[in-house]
Every structure is written in structure tokens, then in C-alpha cells.
Scaffold this motif. Structure first.
Motif, mmCIF file in Angstrom:
data_model
loop_
_atom_site.group_PDB
_atom_site.id
_atom_site.type_symbol
_atom_site.label_atom_id
_atom_site.label_comp_id
_atom_site.label_asym_id
_atom_site.label_seq_id
_atom_site.Cartn_x
_atom_site.Cartn_y
_atom_site.Cartn_z
ATOM 1 N N THR A 189 -1.177 -12.755 -11.510
ATOM 2 C CA THR A 189 -2.171 -12.511 -10.459
ATOM 3 C C THR A 189 -2.074 -13.572 -9.364
ATOM 4 O O THR A 189 -2.158 -13.262 -8.161
ATOM 5 C CB THR A 189 -3.591 -12.515 -11.065
ATOM 6 O OG1 THR A 189 -3.711 -11.426 -11.988
ATOM 7 C CG2 THR A 189 -4.650 -12.355 -9.984
ATOM 8 N N ALA A 190 -1.887 -14.827 -9.763
ATOM 9 C CA ALA A 190 -1.758 -15.912 -8.791
ATOM 10 C C ALA A 190 -0.515 -15.715 -7.916
ATOM 11 O O ALA A 190 -0.557 -15.953 -6.694
ATOM 12 C CB ALA A 190 -1.690 -17.252 -9.517
ATOM 13 N N ILE A 191 0.574 -15.268 -8.527
ATOM 14 C CA ILE A 191 1.797 -15.014 -7.753
ATOM 15 C C ILE A 191 1.561 -13.876 -6.764
ATOM 16 O O ILE A 191 1.955 -13.956 -5.589
ATOM 17 C CB ILE A 191 2.966 -14.672 -8.700
ATOM 18 C CG1 ILE A 191 3.334 -15.897 -9.545
ATOM 19 C CG2 ILE A 191 4.179 -14.188 -7.907
ATOM 20 C CD1 ILE A 191 4.350 -15.610 -10.629
ATOM 21 N N ARG A 192 0.910 -12.804 -7.219
ATOM 22 C CA ARG A 192 0.633 -11.673 -6.327
ATOM 23 C C ARG A 192 -0.255 -12.107 -5.154
ATOM 24 O O ARG A 192 -0.002 -11.729 -4.003
ATOM 25 C CB ARG A 192 -0.041 -10.538 -7.107
ATOM 26 C CG ARG A 192 -0.441 -9.351 -6.226
ATOM 27 C CD ARG A 192 -1.093 -8.253 -7.034
ATOM 28 N NE ARG A 192 -2.200 -8.752 -7.818
ATOM 29 C CZ ARG A 192 -3.403 -9.063 -7.338
ATOM 30 N NH1 ARG A 192 -3.641 -8.941 -6.043
ATOM 31 N NH2 ARG A 192 -4.355 -9.492 -8.144
ATOM 32 N N ASN A 193 -1.279 -12.910 -5.457
ATOM 33 C CA ASN A 193 -2.152 -13.398 -4.384
ATOM 34 C C ASN A 193 -1.391 -14.279 -3.399
ATOM 35 O O ASN A 193 -1.608 -14.210 -2.184
ATOM 36 C CB ASN A 193 -3.327 -14.181 -4.987
ATOM 37 C CG ASN A 193 -4.324 -13.282 -5.702
ATOM 38 O OD1 ASN A 193 -4.407 -12.095 -5.415
ATOM 39 N ND2 ASN A 193 -5.062 -13.847 -6.646
ATOM 40 N N GLY A 194 -0.485 -15.101 -3.939
ATOM 41 C CA GLY A 194 0.315 -15.960 -3.074
ATOM 42 C C GLY A 194 1.220 -15.175 -2.153
ATOM 43 O O GLY A 194 1.488 -15.583 -1.010
#
Length: 546
Positions: free
Chosen positions: A98-103
């Protein structure tokens, strides 16, 4: 936005980053310390339920399972699912994706409304199915290589990744699909599929900890719900004790009005403090419990070794004295053992090397080796939750002992998997010992020779070879079979030994392996040209038929 509001927002963002940073550090540490704990919770619960159902529960045999569940269940019952939000390795990977997608500023795939909430029922349906058909009735077994959690175990071990594209290819494909969906849907596996999460969700319902969010102080921004990785509709309530809550605190730290609080007995809690304490407690209890359980199992093994040595002089010799190495495949690679035989009996089994995941290998080592020493056979039960490692240990011991004994039946069915290429196991001395109980002047029943016959099991044909000497059945060897190993080998030794002892195919089927039992009897009957009506065609259901 005025300067005061901008400053408040900046302070809020710093607070969010600080709390999330601490949680990520805790998750990272737990990931390296206990990557497979979420699987162990499920398998230990399964083992305990099955032991109670089968009336086989014992504190010594199930101590490790108790240690695992007691490290998580009491805290969950009292405070909620901190394990899921702060410790679980699969959840941590979901948060990372999720953090990668948000980034990358890629939009989340929204699972909104009643449809999204109904999908959460899937994990409870899967859990109910497992409890009924796998744990209690025990009529379904998941075939090797299709469980995505097995592929996860190989992946996080950072070893033998070649298995992901061979033995666990199907499991790898399923795991890849879950991870892709987890990239677009926060905590996809946790929300919709995780059976461990379903257990902990139900267990957390009576907890004392509450998320309080008075709606009269809310400006209806719905950020609490948007920030929730489990998509709990918090904007609809003043307080929540939803079983779906994983106590991650994202709703608390994301509220721009500071209107959302984590409370215990009416008092606000610091999210990062309570989360860190809870995670430390779980990890600490698990390590203390596991070490203690292994120590008790080790002491038990030592006692069994001493008992075996002391009783050796009063027992018939089964094996040739010496020290023998043996190797067999486990879950991720080879397991090598050294087996010591003194006065004709197995007195010690030492680990030389293994390539399995330590938490699963250590889970079963003392139990399996202790039971082998106690029973003087490798035909012992696998430890639930460490089946592959258990079977690998049995097979390695069988490989060490093969050829060192005149009683291959004592080696047990593990020798079948080690020596499958030979398509036969010599059971002559077992037959001899059983023949000694018969009348010496009994008339010859069959014509001497070696005969082949086939019978129909649950999955297909069972083919056996029957040896007749001096007019009597002296050996029954497996040539091939199509039934599941779990059920076929539950029936094989018992049915063939009873046929040899009775010199008749009219023996009882093994409960829980009825189809395989009947296929073995039919195959022996066909080999000896005897009349046998296989009842499998009239049975309904699976192996669990009595």
C-alpha cells in the motif's frame, strides 16, 4: 487556509509520520523474528481442535501448540487484534504494498458499500469450512503444493526459491494473485481471506479497548474510514469495537479534529505506546513458550532414549547395532539425521543438518524423534502445522535404517517414499513373526508364488504384489496407488498386517481411510483369485466414512 490551520496541519503530519515510523519499525522487527507466526496460530488451533476431537490431547504432545495460541489469544481477547496490526508478516507485506502504491500515486481499488462488507464474510466461510471438513470430520486434506501460505513460507525463508516454480508452482501463482490484489486493495488478504484473522476477529469482540469518535464533534470528512486499511465504516458510529479492527491506529492519528481516540476503561491511550507494548508482549510470550515447550520435549526424548536402552536387553533385536546416516527431503530442502542403534533398538536420533524453516522444523523435531524412539518405528504421526518437516524426519530415519534390519515393517510407511523406485518393500520377517502365532500344522491355503492384483480406491487403482510361501501369505507389497497419501498410508500397514495374520481378506477397514482399506483388500483378493465385493461403489462421501 490561514496560517494557524497550516501550522496545525503540519504538526498533525509530523505526528502521523512519527507514529507510522514507529509502527513500521515494530513490524519490520517482528517480520524477521516471527515471519510464520500467523500460519502457526492457525495450525496450532487446528492441532488442538483435532486432538480434542480425536481424544488424543496430551499436555506433552500439544504443549507447543498451547504456547503458540497463548502468546496471542489472551491479549486479543483483552485488547483486540494488535497481532494483525503490528506483528503479522502477511499484514506487514500488505502495508508495504500500500505504501508503494501511495508513493507511486496509483489509485486504490475501492471495495465500497454493502458488497465490500459482504466480501469480508468469505474468510469466515473458509474458516467454517476448514473446521467442519478438515479439523472435525477430517475428510478433506489440502494437497501439497496448492496452499499459497506454503509458498509464502518458502519466499520469506530466502532459501530454495526454485521450489516456488516446481513443487509449489500452483501455490506461488495463488500467492502472486493475492499480492497483486493487495497492491490495489489495502490489506486484501486480511480483509477477505485470512482464516487466522477470522479467528482473531471473533475472539476480539468482547475486548475492553474501544475506538471512540463522538459524531457531534465530527466535521463529516470520513477520513477515519478512508484511512482504515480494513475499510470499517467508522463515520457511521460514535464508538467501535468491530472485530475487523486491527488496532493499527490509522483512524486516530489521521483525524484532523483530534476527535478519534483509542480508549481503555474510558482513558485515552497512546497508540504507538500500546501497540509497541502489545507487539513486544506477543513476541516475548511466543519465544518463552516455544523455548519452554522444546525444553520439555527434549527432556521427554532423553527419557525415552534411556527407557529404550534399558529395555533393549529384554526386547527382540530389530536392528543391527551401529550409527547410520540418512537423508530425505523436507519442506524446503534435505534433512540429514544420524540414527544410533544399541542392543538392537533405536536409542538416539541426532540432527546432522536441515534446510527447513527453523520454526517449523523445531516444532516437530523432538516430538517426532521421541515417538520414533518410543515406538521403534518411523510410522508415527506428523506434527500438525509442520507436516512436511515431520515427514522429512521420518523419511530420513527410514533411509538410515533401511537395510540395517530384518524387519522392514518396523521402519514403517516412510520407507515407501524413500524407496518408491523399487516398487516393493520386503515384509517377510513381519509375516514370519505373525505366522508364528498360527498353528504349525495348519493346512496350506494358497499356491506358492508371487501374484499381482488391483483394487479400486477413492482416487483410482491400487496395485499390489502378494507373496505366498508354504501355502500362506507372507508378504504384501505396494506397486502403485492413486489415493491420497494421508489416507492410503493410514490404512496400509494395519490392513496388510491383519490380512497376513488372519490369512484372510475378511478384515476390518481402518476408520477414516475406508476407501483405501477396501481397495487394498480388493487388490489382495484379485491377486489370490478370491471373491471380494468392494463396497466403495456404494459409499457416499469421502474417507471419513466409518
Amino acid at each position: 487556509m490561514d496560517q494557524r490551520s497550516k501550522n496545525k496541519l503540519k504538526r498533525k503530519m509530523r505526528k502521523i509520520k512519527k507514529i507510522n515510523f514507529i509502527r513500521r519499525i515494530v513490524q519490520l522487527v517482528c517480520f524477521f523474528l516471527l515471519p510464520g507466526l500467523f500460519i502457526q496460530i492457525y495450525t496450532s488451533t487446528k492441532a488442538l481442535v483435532m486432538a480434542l476431537v480425536n481424544s488424543s490431547f496430551s499436555l506433552q504432545a500439544n504443549l507447543l501448540d498451547l504456547a503458540v495460541v497463548l502468546s496471542v489469544y489472551p491479549l486479543t481477547l483483552l485488547l483486540g487484534r494488535f497481532f494483525c496490526g503490528w506483528v503479522c508478516a502477511m499484514g506487514s507485506i500488505g502495508d508495504l504494498l500500500t505504501a508503494i502504491r501511495n508513493g507511486l500515486k496509483i489509485k486504490e481499488l475501492k471495495m465500497e458499500g454493502s458488497a465490500g462488507q459482504k466480501l469480508k464474510a468469505v474468510k469466515y466461510i473458509l474458516l467454517l469450512f476448514a473446521i467442519i471438513f478438515i479439523w472435525v470430520l477430517q475428510i478433506i486434506a489440502i494437497p501439497q503444493g496448492i496452499n499459497p501460505l506454503d509458498a509464502f513460507g518458502v519466499l520469506v525463508s530466502l532459501n530454495n526459491w526454485d521450489l516456488l516454480l516446481s513443487t509449489f508452482l500452483v501455490a506461488t501463482i495463488l500467492l502472486a494473485a493475492i499480492l497483486v490484489l493487495s497492491f490495489f486493495v489495502p490489506r486484501f488478504f486480511c480483509r477477505y481471506l485470512c482464516p487466522t484473522g477470522a479467528i482473531l476477529s471473533l475472539l476480539s469482540l468482547p475486548r475492553m479497548l474501544t475506538i471512540k469518535k463522538p459524531r457531534e464533534n465530527c466535521r463529516n470528512c470520513t477520513l477515519c474510514t478512508q484511512n482504515c486499511p480494513m475499510a470499517i465504516p467508522l463515520y457511521k458510529t460514535d464508538k467501535s469495537r468491530s472485530g475487523e479492527c486491527i488496532e493499527c491506529g490509522q483512524c486516530v492519528i489521521g483525524c484532523p479534529m483530534d476527535n478519534c481516540h483509542m480508549q481503555l476503561a474510558g482513558k485515552d491511550l497512546n497508540t504507538k505506546t500500546i501497540g509497541t507494548i502489545a507487539a513486544t508482549t506477543i513476541v516475548g510470550l511466543n519465544y518463552i513458550g516455544t523455548i519452554s515447550a522444546n525444553a520439555v520435549a527434549f527432556e521427554s526424548t532423553q527419557t525415552l532414549t534411556m527407557d529404550a536402552s534399558q529395555s533393549a536387553t529384554a526386547s527382540s533385536t530389530k536392528y543391527q547395532d551401529g550409527s547410520y546416516p540418512g537423508t530425505a527431503p523436507g519442506f524446503q530442502g534435505q534433512i540429514t539425521v544420524d540414527v544410533t542403534v544399541a542392543n538392537g533398538l533405536i536409542t538416539a536420533i541426532d540432527e546432522v543438518s536441515n534446510e527447513d524453516t527453523p520454526e517449523f522444523f523445531n516444532r516437530c523435531w523432538n516430538t517426532v524423534t521421541g515417538e520414533i524412539i518410543q515406538s521403534q518405528t518411523t510410522d508415527v504421526d506428523a506434527v500438525s502445522g509442520a507436516t512436511y518437516s515431520s515427514q522429512g524426519i521420518m523419511d530420513a530415519v527410514a533411509a538410515a535404517l533401511y537395510g540395517q534390519t530384518g524387519t522392514t515393517a518396523a521402519i514403517g510407511e516412510s520407507a515407501d517414499s524413500i524407496l518408491a523406485e523399487s516398487k516393493t518393500i520386503d515384509s517377510s520377517s513381519t509375516a514370519s513373526s505373525q505366522k508364528s502365532s498360527m498353528s504349525s500344522d495348519a493346512a496350506a491355503l494358497f499356491t506358492d508364488g508371487t501374484y499381482e492384483g488391483s483394487g479400486s480406491g477413492l482416487r483410482g487403482e491400487t496395485l499390489v504384489e502378494v507373496t505366498v510361501q508354504a501355502g500362506k501369505i507372507t508378504a504384501i507389497s505396494e506397486i502403485s496407488k492413486q489415493d491420497d497419501d494421508q489416507f492410503f498410508y493410514r490404512a496400509w500397514d494395519t490392513v496388510t498386517e491383519e490380512i497376513i495374520a488372519a490369512q484372510s481378506i475378511e478384515v476390518d477397514a481402518v476408520s477414516g481411510a475406508t476407501y483405501s482399506s477396501n481397495s487394498i483388500m480388493e487388490a489382495v483378493a484379485a491377486a489370490l483369485d478370491l471373491t471380494f465385493e468392494n463396497p466403495n461403489s456404494s459409499l457416499q462421501g469421502g474417507h471419513g466414512r466409518p
